[in-house]
Scaffold this active site. Structure first.
Site, PDB file in Angstrom:
ATOM      1  N   ASN A 184       0.832  -1.211   0.000  1.00 15.03           N
ATOM      2  CA  ASN A 184       0.000   0.000   0.000  1.00 15.03           C
ATOM      3  C   ASN A 184       0.861   1.254   0.000  1.00 15.03           C
ATOM      4  O   ASN A 184       0.855   2.061   0.917  1.00 15.03           O
ATOM      5  CB  ASN A 184      -0.950  -0.003   1.202  1.00 15.03           C
ATOM      6  CG  ASN A 184      -0.229  -0.148   2.526  1.00 15.03           C
ATOM      7  OD1 ASN A 184       0.804  -0.811   2.625  1.00 15.03           O
ATOM      8  ND2 ASN A 184      -0.762   0.463   3.570  1.00 15.03           N
ATOM      9  N   ASP A 217      -0.265  -5.811  12.412  1.00 15.34           N
ATOM     10  CA  ASP A 217      -0.908  -5.012  11.357  1.00 15.34           C
ATOM     11  C   ASP A 217      -0.463  -3.556  11.477  1.00 15.34           C
ATOM     12  O   ASP A 217      -1.263  -2.616  11.405  1.00 15.34           O
ATOM     13  CB  ASP A 217      -2.432  -5.126  11.425  1.00 15.34           C
ATOM     14  CG  ASP A 217      -3.089  -4.791  10.086  1.00 15.34           C
ATOM     15  OD1 ASP A 217      -2.416  -4.901   9.053  1.00 15.34           O
ATOM     16  OD2 ASP A 217      -4.270  -4.403  10.088  1.00 15.34           O
ATOM     17  N   GLY A 240      -6.171   2.530  10.914  1.00 16.74           N
ATOM     18  CA  GLY A 240      -4.850   1.973  11.150  1.00 16.74           C
ATOM     19  C   GLY A 240      -4.212   2.405  12.447  1.00 16.74           C
ATOM     20  O   GLY A 240      -4.511   3.470  12.996  1.00 16.74           O
TER      21      GLY A 240
END
Length: 417
Positions: free
Chosen positions: A96, A306, A325
């Site tokens: 990403n 993550d 996030g």
């Protein structure tokens, strides 16, 4: 690199010295002796640390750094420094970026940025061109350049035929296809879990159904096509049940869960703190309990931080508009130990490597050294002084965590905090 590690308790189920306290002699990056006491006639460097424990080097299957394109979030150099200080000797990097990592040249660039670093950086290539969900990317070319898997990070593949073709094509060279578990036509504009909490806060919800439908679809496709499927960061009880059943059918499927989805539930959002805005969203306590059970019984193959740095301009806004996030590398070990035993925490931090195509050395004589050094008993409040990431969006800020990392030894290098 010649070192003697003194009085280290070894936590490694594959080691002949598991759960014992030993000295470890390392010569030229190889373990040459393990014994209760090793003398030092050649005056090698000695590492002596309080309550020192060592394990196989830890692995994280899902990290994001930003570079190229989002260096304001973090850089590869600082991201790898963060990983090393957090105990990780290898990390899989999501695509990403800007541009998205979707070609041989992109994967080659990422590898060139991490050559000879103490942390092994494993690039994940995009599954579709520019992660647009329309056309398959150059999967085979990226595989030859070193891509360990293929994933449109946090972007579900809405076209089932495209996912079918991806699984079939990648199976020709053993490629690992990742599919984000969300059906966007169900999740809509939701920003948190759909439940009584979202109703009371007046926020649009993402129902469990959005994940459950996508997981069920992908498992049906896998059963039809064969191939290798990885479902990253599941969050619902039904997902655990579906994957458990698929494994009983001997389907080649693996999955992960984010540490924060094991630790927090949707009630944590009561003060609209955007650090708690993650995707998949924090679910209910029932889901959290099912996820923890899934880790314990092996249905969930690996746990990931993550790690997703987001700059303050994208987080310090109204909850609806904040980016999803959280950073998580720095807090991973301490948070896990608040959920699992030390043995299980180390197990989930070292599992997953074979799924991404590589093995880690055990702590045995003759093996290359690749270890994490830590003290499992220190309790502390995780605060900004513990952040190493350039971005400061930490969901675990102000949590009391258990266990401090001393550093890592890998790739003939030492990094101690």
């Amino acid at each position: 690199m010649n070192i003697i590690i003194k009085s280290a308790t070894i936590i490694d189920s594959k080691s002949d010295f598991h759960t014992t306290t030993q000295d470890i002699l390392i010569e030229n990056g190889i373990i040459t002796a393990v014994s209760k006491s090793i003398k030092n006639p050649k005056n090698y460097r000695e590492i002596k640390l309080d309550n020192l424990h060592v394990s196989q080097g830890w692995f994280d299957s899902s990290v994001s750094f930003g570079e190229p394109g989002y260096e304001e979030r973090d850089t590869i150099k600082n991201g790898l420094k963060t990983a090393a200080a957090s105990g990780f000797t290898s990390v899989a990097l999501n695509p990403n970026t800007n541009p998205v990592l979707d070609s041989n040249a992109d994967i080659t660039f990422i590898n060139s940025k991490s050559n000879n670093d103490i942390v092994k950086l494993l690039p994940i290539g995009a599954l579709t061109s520019a992660s647009n969900g329309k056309d398959l990317a150059e999967l085979y070319d990226m595989n030859t350049a070193g891509a360990v898997a293929f994933y449109d990070y946090k972007k579900p593949i809405s076209n089932p035929n495209l996912m079918k073709i991806a699984l079939q094509y990648a199976s020709n060279f053993g490629g690992l296809v990742c599919s984000f578990p969300q059906e966007n036509r169900i999740s809509g504009n939701g920003v948190m879990n759909e439940n009584i909490t979202s109703t009371s806060l007046g926020l649009k919800g993402i129902p469990n159904l959005a994940e459950d439908l996508q997981v069920a679809r992908d498992l049906f496709l896998l059963e039809y096509t064969g191939g290798k499927l990885h479902i990253p960061t599941i969050s619902t009880a039904t997902s655990v049940a579906l994957i458990r059943e698929a494994k009983k059918k001997k389907l080649d499927v693996s999955c992960s869960v984010a540490i924060h989805n094991l630790y927090f539930n949707d009630e944590s959002l009561n003060d609209f703190n955007s650090h708690f805005k993650v995707l998949p969203p924090l679910r209910t306590k029932t889901d959290v309990d099912a996820l923890i059970d899934g880790v314990k019984d092996g249905t969930i193959d690996m746990v990931t931080s993550d790690h997703t740095p987001i700059d303050v301009e994208q987080k310090k806004v109204e909850f609806d508009y904040a980016e999803y996030g959280t950073i998580g590398l720095e807090s991973a070990f301490g948070a896990l130990q608040n959920i699992f035993t030390l043995k299980k925490s180390i197990d989930v931090l070292t599992k997953g490597k074979t799924r991404f195509g590589f093995e880690n050395s055990s702590i045995n004589i003759g093996e290359q050294i690749n270890i994490t050094l830590f003290n499992p008993d220190i309790k502390y409040t995780f605060s900004k002084s513990d952040f190493i990431s350039k971005s400061k969006n930490a969901i675990f800020e102000n949590e009391i965590l258990k266990g401090k990392v001393y550093g890592i030894i890998a790739n003939k290098k030492v990094a101690l905090n």
